[in-house]
Design an enzyme around this catalytic site. Sequence first.
Site, PDB file in Angstrom:
ATOM      1  N   SER A 153       6.397   4.863  -5.331  1.00 54.16           N
ATOM      2  CA  SER A 153       6.170   3.765  -4.390  1.00 54.16           C
ATOM      3  C   SER A 153       5.730   2.514  -5.121  1.00 54.16           C
ATOM      4  O   SER A 153       5.059   2.579  -6.167  1.00 54.16           O
ATOM      5  CB  SER A 153       5.085   4.200  -3.409  1.00 54.16           C
ATOM      6  OG  SER A 153       4.541   3.084  -2.758  1.00 54.16           O
ATOM      7  N   TYR A 203      -3.814   7.333  -1.977  1.00 54.49           N
ATOM      8  CA  TYR A 203      -2.358   7.513  -1.875  1.00 54.49           C
ATOM      9  C   TYR A 203      -1.672   6.992  -3.134  1.00 54.49           C
ATOM     10  O   TYR A 203      -0.864   7.685  -3.768  1.00 54.49           O
ATOM     11  CB  TYR A 203      -1.815   6.798  -0.630  1.00 54.49           C
ATOM     12  CG  TYR A 203      -0.309   6.759  -0.583  1.00 54.49           C
ATOM     13  CD1 TYR A 203       0.418   7.913  -0.298  1.00 54.49           C
ATOM     14  CD2 TYR A 203       0.399   5.584  -0.857  1.00 54.49           C
ATOM     15  CE1 TYR A 203       1.811   7.885  -0.282  1.00 54.49           C
ATOM     16  CE2 TYR A 203       1.778   5.549  -0.839  1.00 54.49           C
ATOM     17  CZ  TYR A 203       2.483   6.701  -0.551  1.00 54.49           C
ATOM     18  OH  TYR A 203       3.850   6.683  -0.542  1.00 54.49           O
ATOM     19  N   ASN A 218      -1.643  17.621  -0.954  1.00 56.38           N
ATOM     20  CA  ASN A 218      -0.247  17.556  -0.502  1.00 56.38           C
ATOM     21  C   ASN A 218       0.672  16.818  -1.463  1.00 56.38           C
ATOM     22  O   ASN A 218       1.878  17.048  -1.472  1.00 56.38           O
ATOM     23  CB  ASN A 218      -0.161  16.893   0.868  1.00 56.38           C
ATOM     24  CG  ASN A 218      -0.500  17.859   1.982  1.00 56.38           C
ATOM     25  OD1 ASN A 218       0.331  18.675   2.377  1.00 56.38           O
ATOM     26  ND2 ASN A 218      -1.728  17.788   2.467  1.00 56.38           N
ATOM     27  N   PHE A 230      -1.422  -8.912  11.430  1.00 60.78           N
ATOM     28  CA  PHE A 230      -2.661  -8.871  10.650  1.00 60.78           C
ATOM     29  C   PHE A 230      -2.746 -10.020   9.647  1.00 60.78           C
ATOM     30  O   PHE A 230      -2.267  -9.908   8.528  1.00 60.78           O
ATOM     31  CB  PHE A 230      -2.752  -7.545   9.882  1.00 60.78           C
ATOM     32  CG  PHE A 230      -2.799  -6.336  10.779  1.00 60.78           C
ATOM     33  CD1 PHE A 230      -3.898  -6.103  11.601  1.00 60.78           C
ATOM     34  CD2 PHE A 230      -1.745  -5.423  10.810  1.00 60.78           C
ATOM     35  CE1 PHE A 230      -3.949  -4.976  12.425  1.00 60.78           C
ATOM     36  CE2 PHE A 230      -1.787  -4.302  11.629  1.00 60.78           C
ATOM     37  CZ  PHE A 230      -2.893  -4.085  12.450  1.00 60.78           C
ATOM     38  N   LEU A 276       5.375  -2.225   9.938  1.00 59.38           N
ATOM     39  CA  LEU A 276       5.718  -3.413  10.718  1.00 59.38           C
ATOM     40  C   LEU A 276       6.970  -3.208  11.580  1.00 59.38           C
ATOM     41  O   LEU A 276       6.940  -3.455  12.790  1.00 59.38           O
ATOM     42  CB  LEU A 276       5.917  -4.604   9.765  1.00 59.38           C
ATOM     43  CG  LEU A 276       6.342  -5.900  10.444  1.00 59.38           C
ATOM     44  CD1 LEU A 276       5.269  -6.388  11.409  1.00 59.38           C
ATOM     45  CD2 LEU A 276       6.672  -6.973   9.417  1.00 59.38           C
ATOM     46  N   THR A 319       5.378  16.841   9.522  1.00 58.65           N
ATOM     47  CA  THR A 319       5.777  15.521  10.034  1.00 58.65           C
ATOM     48  C   THR A 319       7.303  15.394  10.100  1.00 58.65           C
ATOM     49  O   THR A 319       7.814  14.401  10.595  1.00 58.65           O
ATOM     50  CB  THR A 319       5.221  14.375   9.153  1.00 58.65           C
ATOM     51  OG1 THR A 319       5.605  14.618   7.797  1.00 58.65           O
ATOM     52  CG2 THR A 319       3.711  14.283   9.241  1.00 58.65           C
ATOM     53  N   ILE A 373      13.201   9.717   5.349  1.00 61.75           N
ATOM     54  CA  ILE A 373      14.106   9.379   4.241  1.00 61.75           C
ATOM     55  C   ILE A 373      14.903  10.621   3.816  1.00 61.75           C
ATOM     56  O   ILE A 373      16.105  10.558   3.567  1.00 61.75           O
ATOM     57  CB  ILE A 373      13.321   8.787   3.049  1.00 61.75           C
ATOM     58  CG1 ILE A 373      12.520   7.566   3.521  1.00 61.75           C
ATOM     59  CG2 ILE A 373      14.280   8.389   1.930  1.00 61.75           C
ATOM     60  CD1 ILE A 373      11.608   6.954   2.460  1.00 61.75           C
ATOM     61  N   LYS A 420       0.602   8.888  -6.432  1.00 58.54           N
ATOM     62  CA  LYS A 420       1.931   8.525  -6.954  1.00 58.54           C
ATOM     63  C   LYS A 420       1.855   8.267  -8.467  1.00 58.54           C
ATOM     64  O   LYS A 420       2.732   8.687  -9.227  1.00 58.54           O
ATOM     65  CB  LYS A 420       2.480   7.305  -6.206  1.00 58.54           C
ATOM     66  CG  LYS A 420       2.776   7.565  -4.728  1.00 58.54           C
ATOM     67  CD  LYS A 420       3.900   8.579  -4.550  1.00 58.54           C
ATOM     68  CE  LYS A 420       4.111   8.991  -3.112  1.00 58.54           C
ATOM     69  NZ  LYS A 420       5.082  10.077  -2.944  1.00 58.54           N
ATOM     70  N   LEU A 479       7.681  21.099   8.238  1.00 53.70           N
ATOM     71  CA  LEU A 479       7.838  20.538   9.579  1.00 53.70           C
ATOM     72  C   LEU A 479       6.524  19.992  10.144  1.00 53.70           C
ATOM     73  O   LEU A 479       6.363  19.905  11.357  1.00 53.70           O
ATOM     74  CB  LEU A 479       8.476  21.561  10.541  1.00 53.70           C
ATOM     75  CG  LEU A 479       9.875  22.053  10.138  1.00 53.70           C
ATOM     76  CD1 LEU A 479      10.411  23.066  11.166  1.00 53.70           C
ATOM     77  CD2 LEU A 479      10.873  20.886  10.033  1.00 53.70           C
TER      78      LEU A 479
HETATM   79  N1  UDP Z   1       1.869  -5.635   9.789  1.00 53.01           N
HETATM   80  C1  UDP Z   1       1.491  -6.328  10.949  1.00 53.01           C
HETATM   81  N2  UDP Z   1       1.447  -5.631  12.126  1.00 53.01           N
HETATM   82  C2  UDP Z   1       1.744  -4.301  12.219  1.00 53.01           C
HETATM   83  C3  UDP Z   1       2.136  -3.620  11.037  1.00 53.01           C
HETATM   84  C4  UDP Z   1       2.168  -4.319   9.845  1.00 53.01           C
HETATM   85  O1  UDP Z   1       1.191  -7.525  10.903  1.00 53.01           O
HETATM   86  O2  UDP Z   1       1.667  -3.733  13.320  1.00 53.01           O
HETATM   87  C5  UDP Z   1       1.924  -6.379   8.526  1.00 53.01           C
HETATM   88  C6  UDP Z   1       1.008  -5.815   7.459  1.00 53.01           C
HETATM   89  O3  UDP Z   1      -0.272  -6.374   7.582  1.00 53.01           O
HETATM   90  C7  UDP Z   1       1.721  -6.227   6.173  1.00 53.01           C
HETATM   91  C8  UDP Z   1       3.213  -6.188   6.556  1.00 53.01           C
HETATM   92  O4  UDP Z   1       3.233  -6.232   7.982  1.00 53.01           O
HETATM   93  O5  UDP Z   1       1.386  -7.554   5.866  1.00 53.01           O
HETATM   94  C9  UDP Z   1       3.917  -4.919   6.088  1.00 53.01           C
HETATM   95  O6  UDP Z   1       3.138  -3.806   6.495  1.00 53.01           O
HETATM   96  P1  UDP Z   1       3.699  -2.315   6.508  1.00 53.01           P
HETATM   97  O7  UDP Z   1       2.606  -1.447   7.044  1.00 53.01           O
HETATM   98  O8  UDP Z   1       5.009  -2.285   7.234  1.00 53.01           O
HETATM   99  O9  UDP Z   1       4.010  -2.012   5.000  1.00 53.01           O
HETATM  100  P2  UDP Z   1       3.084  -1.985   3.691  1.00 53.01           P
HETATM  101  O10 UDP Z   1       3.653  -3.038   2.809  1.00 53.01           O
HETATM  102  O11 UDP Z   1       1.674  -2.261   4.112  1.00 53.01           O
HETATM  103  O12 UDP Z   1       3.286  -0.623   3.152  1.00 53.01           O
END
Ligand code: UDP
Length: 330
Positions: A122, A146, A97, A213, A195, A40, A17, A150, A38
């Site tokens: 967040s 985490y 951090n 998931f 995702l 990440t 970002i 925040k 540096l």
């Molecule tokens: N998700 C998934 N497969 C993946 C990564 C994420 O099904 O490989 C799902 C995750 O369970 C959640 C949604 O996608 O329901 C958003 O997840 P992400 O990690 O992108 O963002 P979060 O809202 O958890 O910060």
Amino acid sequence: MGRSIKNILITGGAGYIGSHMVRLLLEKGLKPVIFDNLSTGHKEFIPKGVPLVKGDLRNPGDIRKAFKKYSIDAVVHFAAVIVVPESVSAPLKYYENNVNATVNLLQGMNEAGVRTIVFSSSACVYGNPLKSPILENEPLKIENPYGATKVMVEQILGDMSRAGQINFIALRYFNVAGAHSAGGIGIKMDKPTHLIPNVMRVACGLKKELTLFGNDYSTKDGTCVRDYVHVVDLAEAHLLALKALSSGKVKNEVINLGNGRGFSVKQVIDAAVKVTGRPVPYKIVPRRPGDSVNVVASYQKARRLLGWVPKRGLDEILASAYQWEKSLYS
Ligand code: UDP
């Protein structure tokens, strides 16, 4: 922009970002200075001519040096560690951090007489919200270290502003995704957990199938619902936040940044197939621990206080994420 804000310290400016923020500031004729360890972040994300202070916010001396070397008018603080499950297994890494480091940054600002800061918060401060869309006055709920970091930093910023030491805006991001249309910057992680980067890896043929998931949630198709916001829209909100602080019209506020629309995981996959023209096979596995069911922002406060409205929808987010992911392997 008020004339008083020109030189802007971007912590984490070599990250995903932060690098989009740096580009936007350059486009607007402003002068970013990057502070990044540096760990990440990526050196190749730093545009030519933009100074980098390679330092670690956990060392007070490093940030002091940055304020001595450059005459800084304001800070945008992106630098953080951000992997929720890791925060559960390695909490101290997160408190060091994200909290200690921010205290050092604020101390450095105090010493240097810098009063203006925009902070990356967040939507995780709301925990697993019961209401949607979420307004900023929802009660906060800490669900993992985490999220705790925040909430703590928001508290510290509030305390300092009440003591008359700083003016801040904390921006609570929902699900940030996408990349700059000109290329060259985007999400770059060895093992992405989010995702959209995972969907794009499948679309690019790097992964055979997506792991989805859980499809037994109480949503329209059983998969979790999120609010995806384009990283360039997000960067624009930070610039508006700096302007609002410099004009004195807005200060000491927490503000949501999201698109105000929810998409399920299945809807994201379907849209990605359409936008990329590539198949995205997936296999359904049990729920991922800690996932919230439905997280959608109200961005009315951002509109009211900053004049911000998100301009880019899910298709544009996915198209730009695909372009970026392809460029990584070509
Ligand atoms: N998700 C998934 N497969 C993946 C990564 C994420 O099904 O490989 C799902 C995750 O369970 C959640 C949604 O996608 O329901 C958003 O997840 P992400 O990690 O992108 O963002 P979060 O809202 O958890 O910060």
